[in-house]
Design a protein around this motif. Sequence first.
Motif, mmCIF file in Angstrom:
data_model
loop_
_atom_site.group_PDB
_atom_site.id
_atom_site.type_symbol
_atom_site.label_atom_id
_atom_site.label_comp_id
_atom_site.label_asym_id
_atom_site.label_seq_id
_atom_site.Cartn_x
_atom_site.Cartn_y
_atom_site.Cartn_z
ATOM 1 N N CYS A 9 50.514 -66.950 41.304
ATOM 2 C CA CYS A 9 51.746 -66.714 42.074
ATOM 3 C C CYS A 9 52.918 -67.513 41.488
ATOM 4 O O CYS A 9 52.780 -68.688 41.152
ATOM 5 C CB CYS A 9 51.508 -67.121 43.527
ATOM 6 S SG CYS A 9 53.002 -67.144 44.496
ATOM 7 N N THR A 10 54.074 -66.864 41.383
ATOM 8 C CA THR A 10 55.267 -67.539 40.824
ATOM 9 C C THR A 10 56.221 -68.000 41.925
ATOM 10 O O THR A 10 57.363 -68.357 41.649
ATOM 11 C CB THR A 10 56.032 -66.590 39.888
ATOM 12 O OG1 THR A 10 56.413 -65.445 40.652
ATOM 13 C CG2 THR A 10 55.223 -66.190 38.689
ATOM 14 N N CYS B 286 57.915 -66.425 44.275
ATOM 15 C CA CYS B 286 59.212 -65.734 44.248
ATOM 16 C C CYS B 286 59.726 -65.400 45.654
ATOM 17 O O CYS B 286 60.844 -64.921 45.804
ATOM 18 C CB CYS B 286 59.106 -64.458 43.439
ATOM 19 S SG CYS B 286 58.166 -63.184 44.285
ATOM 20 N N ASN B 287 58.895 -65.588 46.673
ATOM 21 C CA ASN B 287 59.289 -65.361 48.074
ATOM 22 C C ASN B 287 59.304 -63.899 48.506
ATOM 23 O O ASN B 287 59.605 -63.611 49.652
ATOM 24 C CB ASN B 287 60.688 -65.913 48.388
ATOM 25 C CG ASN B 287 60.742 -67.403 48.336
ATOM 26 O OD1 ASN B 287 59.709 -68.038 48.348
ATOM 27 N ND2 ASN B 287 61.930 -67.950 48.274
ATOM 28 N N CYS C 104 56.957 -61.739 49.067
ATOM 29 C CA CYS C 104 56.011 -61.396 50.124
ATOM 30 C C CYS C 104 56.309 -62.172 51.412
ATOM 31 O O CYS C 104 56.265 -61.606 52.504
ATOM 32 C CB CYS C 104 54.579 -61.619 49.665
ATOM 33 S SG CYS C 104 54.250 -63.303 49.161
ATOM 34 N N CYS D 219 55.733 -57.386 44.645
ATOM 35 C CA CYS D 219 55.297 -58.532 43.853
ATOM 36 C C CYS D 219 55.442 -58.174 42.369
ATOM 37 O O CYS D 219 54.810 -57.241 41.881
ATOM 38 C CB CYS D 219 53.840 -58.873 44.182
ATOM 39 S SG CYS D 219 53.267 -60.258 43.193
HETATM 40 S S1 SF4 Z 1 55.387 -61.692 45.826
HETATM 41 FE FE1 SF4 Z 1 54.306 -63.327 46.854
HETATM 42 S S2 SF4 Z 1 52.418 -63.391 45.746
HETATM 43 FE FE2 SF4 Z 1 53.768 -62.236 44.435
HETATM 44 S S3 SF4 Z 1 54.596 -63.803 43.110
HETATM 45 FE FE3 SF4 Z 1 55.984 -63.579 44.812
HETATM 46 S S4 SF4 Z 1 55.362 -65.141 46.243
HETATM 47 FE FE4 SF4 Z 1 53.716 -64.907 44.805
#
Ligand code: SF4
Length: 717
Positions: free
Chosen positions: A646-647, A649-650, A652, A688
């Motif tokens: 997981c990066t 990225c927020n 989800c 994602c």
């Molecule tokens: S969408 Fe969620 S699971 Fe995918 S990289 Fe972003 S924070 Fe991580």
Amino acid sequence: MAQGEGDALARSDLQPALLAGYRDLTTLRYDFPLVLIRAGSDGQSVQSLSALFDGALKEIAANGDGERTRKHAGRLEREIRKLIAEGATGTLSKLCDLGAARIGAKNDELLQESLSGLRAALKSDGEVIDCDKAMPFRLFQHAWQALQDQKAQKFRAEINKLIMKLSDILSADFGHSKEGMSAERLQASIGSAHRDTFDFAAMSRMLTAASVNVPMPESRRQRVRGLLATLRTQRFFPPATESDKWIGVAEPYPFVFETCSEAVAAYRERLPKMTELAKAMAIAKLETEGEYSEARHDTFFAGFGENGLDADDIAAFPDYLICLRAADFRAAESDLILRAFVAGMPAKLVVQTDDLLEQSPIRDDYLFAGLRSRQLASSAIGFGASYVLQSSSSGLFQLREQVLRGLAYRGPALFSIFSGANASSLPPYLMAAAAAESRAFPAFTYDPSAGPDWASRFSLYANSQVDLDWPLQRLDYEDAEHQLVSETVAFTLVDFAACDPRCAKYFAKVPRAKWTDDLLPVSEFLTREAKDFTEKVPCLLMVDRDNRLQKVIVNDTLVREARRCVEAWRSLQELGGVHNSHAARLVEQERKVWAEQSRPAPVSEDKPTSAAIAAPAVPAAAAAPVAAEATPERSSDEPYIETARCTSCNECTQINDKMFGYDANKQASIINPDAGTYRQLVEAAENCQISIIHPGKPRNPNEPGLDELMKRAEPFL
Ligand code: SF4
């Protein structure tokens, strides 16, 4: 409810609900007003009123009785804010006097005592400026001047030293000449007290006979005289005081301009003088150190500056500050200054945009473009050697170090500023802050001196919640039943537009009776394709003058503009290394390679694999448990996330923060699969960027639209 059913906002007396708390800025403590202090260029030349008061109070508190002074200082600070909002101008000390008079310090001994303690602790003074239309130019001129003063001080010290030494060379030469040793000259130099004691004629004969008279070569004398003339008549830096002024020397050159063409013409015209002065200083240094050799240096200096001055020479001279408004900026001017940038003119260009709203050339609509400043900033960045800073005026204090860095940058610099001083009834500070928050005018810096690549040069750090499309803020309000409701709401371009009365035509107020589930928060609407929400209408939460919550629906034009705005923001994010598509693609490729390599290789019965030859034989039964531990068995029915990849990225967590959550490493996992819908799981998987969310099978067989959702989920199972 369908679009068009609401009451049109004939006159916008509403403002976005997220701005409700900022109606009266005089009651809030924030970066403005600023105090312009003539102290130097160490970042202290610009201070916020609040920070100055806090600093003074800290000092007072360290010495004892602080609490009473703190309360009284708070009253004075509020009063100064009110004075500034009413249009008062002047220095901090003057405004302190006015403020103290208004809060009745004259008739209150304790108050008087507190304020005089505060005044004694306030070590700095300077002009106080608010965040208004004039502020950006005032701020840049002040900061630029502080840097030029430093430069001038250094330059003058150097020039004065050279003038003194060159004059000494001529004096020494004269002193050894016949004329210098004449009786009259000796008498004049010794003073009146001993005039009758000495026989100056005899002394002159004696000195002349004893001196080994090796006169200075005439060529050197002429050269030194020429150097002195050049140094004394230079107009690039003003003398420190009136008494330092040489008689007959013209006024110093001005370096602040309102148009690019004037600045470029001045630079071009002064370039020969600049070269002459730089050359004179270089020769003077050699002369004063006794190292000038005509045989060696004459030819070299004859061609000095033919190919332009070097960076050190240019950096010693003043920079050209150009302050202009984007509305007055013609294409020819823009082209000229970009070419001057490429040619290495040390210009610092401040372009102030007051209005981001532009008339569409093809429809009777507005565009939120700020096109001129945007084009200029991208061209300047594209050129690669210019420092570029873009910011709303509300963020300038936070970016003061970057402003100073750009002004001190050895080369051209562009500062693109949105003032917020347009047709809105809101204060410019609020409009400027709203433009920054809504990504209509994001902040960034591009500093070519910071490193060789984009990662070191380009920064978006001054924007809030930089990894999101729009920053999220908490909104608390009372519903119709007087229950406190808390929501997390994104501040989008639509909110920014809602601050501008010219955009009232894009909104329609919805009567409370029609507040149905069809109304979807515009931020949510904007994150998806419109076709997903054919039955929904985007709406915005606003408040009226009495802070009563209202819902307004938003028309398609604005939704389109908001989508365009977020696309532009995403491009900036990529440049800033946030959600970079190249990086995401690379990660995906690596994931495939990794998956490929992890697959057990087919074992030939005849030929042993290279691994089998290299490694000692391991019984299959012993290897199995290890593999089982490393990769837990998962049912494809269960939703899960490959958390380790997981990066953060927020994407989800924005969809449902009860279902998706972060661990201590800020990496996402599914914390409660039943806290939301299967639709949200599928949407999160789709959003994602590195495809690590696996939505599994639906948990609620009665959820609507499951057939379509399961089809969409297939690539992620
Ligand atoms: S969408 Fe969620 S699971 Fe995918 S990289 Fe972003 S924070 Fe991580």
